[in-house]
Write a protein that holds these residues in place. Structure first.
Motif, PDB file in Angstrom:
ATOM      1  N   ARG A   1       2.087  19.877 103.375  1.00 19.76           N
ATOM      2  CA  ARG A   1       3.214  19.920 103.832  1.00 19.76           C
ATOM      3  C   ARG A   1       3.578  18.745 104.655  1.00 19.76           C
ATOM      4  O   ARG A   1       2.861  17.924 105.501  1.00 19.76           O
ATOM      5  N   THR A   2       4.913  18.148 104.125  1.00 22.47           N
ATOM      6  CA  THR A   2       5.302  16.658 104.499  1.00 22.47           C
ATOM      7  C   THR A   2       6.326  16.751 105.334  1.00 22.47           C
ATOM      8  O   THR A   2       7.199  17.707 105.328  1.00 22.47           O
ATOM      9  N   LEU A   3       6.365  16.040 106.803  1.00 18.39           N
ATOM     10  CA  LEU A   3       7.590  16.130 107.692  1.00 18.39           C
ATOM     11  C   LEU A   3       8.020  14.669 107.773  1.00 18.39           C
ATOM     12  O   LEU A   3       7.563  13.980 107.646  1.00 18.39           O
ATOM     13  N   TYR A   4       9.378  14.895 107.915  1.00 17.28           N
ATOM     14  CA  TYR A   4      10.101  13.681 108.269  1.00 17.28           C
ATOM     15  C   TYR A   4      11.028  14.175 109.402  1.00 17.28           C
ATOM     16  O   TYR A   4      11.264  15.152 109.773  1.00 17.28           O
ATOM     17  N   ASN A 159       0.440   5.596 108.655  1.00 13.80           N
ATOM     18  CA  ASN A 159      -0.819   4.793 108.429  1.00 13.80           C
ATOM     19  C   ASN A 159      -0.245   3.288 107.954  1.00 13.80           C
ATOM     20  O   ASN A 159      -1.043   2.460 108.006  1.00 13.80           O
ATOM     21  N   ASP A 160       0.903   3.393 107.272  1.00 11.12           N
ATOM     22  CA  ASP A 160       1.311   2.124 107.067  1.00 11.12           C
ATOM     23  C   ASP A 160       1.653   1.078 108.263  1.00 11.12           C
ATOM     24  O   ASP A 160       1.709  -0.029 107.993  1.00 11.12           O
ATOM     25  N   PHE A 183       4.527  10.271 118.709  1.00 13.36           N
ATOM     26  CA  PHE A 183       2.893   9.935 119.203  1.00 13.36           C
ATOM     27  C   PHE A 183       1.971  10.997 118.791  1.00 13.36           C
ATOM     28  O   PHE A 183       0.733  10.628 118.673  1.00 13.36           O
ATOM     29  N   LEU A 184       2.504  12.241 118.653  1.00 13.12           N
ATOM     30  CA  LEU A 184       1.356  13.150 118.060  1.00 13.12           C
ATOM     31  C   LEU A 184       1.193  13.073 116.424  1.00 13.12           C
ATOM     32  O   LEU A 184       0.232  13.428 116.212  1.00 13.12           O
ATOM     33  N   LYS A 185       2.036  12.096 115.887  1.00 13.58           N
ATOM     34  CA  LYS A 185       1.678  11.930 114.522  1.00 13.58           C
ATOM     35  C   LYS A 185       1.147  10.463 114.227  1.00 13.58           C
ATOM     36  O   LYS A 185       0.753  10.142 113.153  1.00 13.58           O
TER      37      LYS A 185
END
Length: 199
Positions: A1-4, A159-160, A183-185
């Motif tokens: 599951r990817t979010l933006y 992570n980048d 901040f949660l991510k």
């Protein structure tokens, strides 16, 4: 599951008014409908009914009295955000206690105003129209953060950020809630200075 996260511009606000005082609730109803940015106004007398309405219908703004039975406006705010954390809350109170308003803003409220007592309903309505027009203009033209699930394998990789020397985050209206999502991510392993500009 990817979010933006994308920004969504709002127009034609749907407003929920929460106040146990039926007379002032009606004044708020009239004033809200006389502003230039509202498509629908709904009223209710307490926080419990407000919760029920929010679970059934989307609202952009809640105008919330602080001094109410069952729970105060500050207490209600916490629960309202669990239903819709993008909703804009405007708190009002008849009290001169600045602590209430300071706490509301720190908790994510968009704004506040003191309950007017100007001698007539017409004067009170005009006062509130001026207050709400200022708030509604900003809210209706502002952008909120919406979380979206997408099929792409990678849209944003937090992570980048590890290769960055400094992380700068700026935010305006709705900033506390947007910052919470960010901040949660963020990876816990990031060891970089973070500068936040909230205005």
């Amino acid at each position: 599951r990817t979010l933006y996260y994308r920004e969504v511009t709002m127009k034609n606000l749907k407003v929920l008014i929460v106040d146990d005082d039926s007379l002032f609730r009606n004044i708020l109803f009239v004033a809200s409908n006389k502003t230039s940015y509202v498509s629908k106004v709904v009223t209710c007398p307490d926080a419990i009914q407000a919760f029920n309405l929010l679970t059934k219908e989307h609202f952009d703004v809640v105008i919330l009295d602080h001094h109410m039975p069952i729970m105060t406006g500050l207490q209600a705010m916490e629960f309202l955000y669990t239903i819709n954390n993008n909703i804009q809350i405007i708190l009002f109170s008849g009290s001169d206690d600045d602590t209430v308003f300071d706490t509301a803003l720190a908790s994510g409220a968009f704004g506040y105003f003191k309950k007017p007592d100007l001698g007539s309903a017409e004067k009170n309505i005009n006062y509130i129209i001026d207050k709400l027009n200022g708030y509604f203009e900003i809210i209706s033209s502002s952008k909120t953060i919406e979380e979206i699930e997408v099929k792409e394998e990678k849209v944003i990789d937090f992570n980048d950020l590890k290769s960055s020397e400094l992380i700068l985050i700026t935010s305006s209206t709705g900033g506390p809630k947007a910052l919470e999502k960010i901040f949660l991510k963020l990876p816990k392993t990031i060891n970089k200075p973070i500068v936040i500009v909230q205005h």
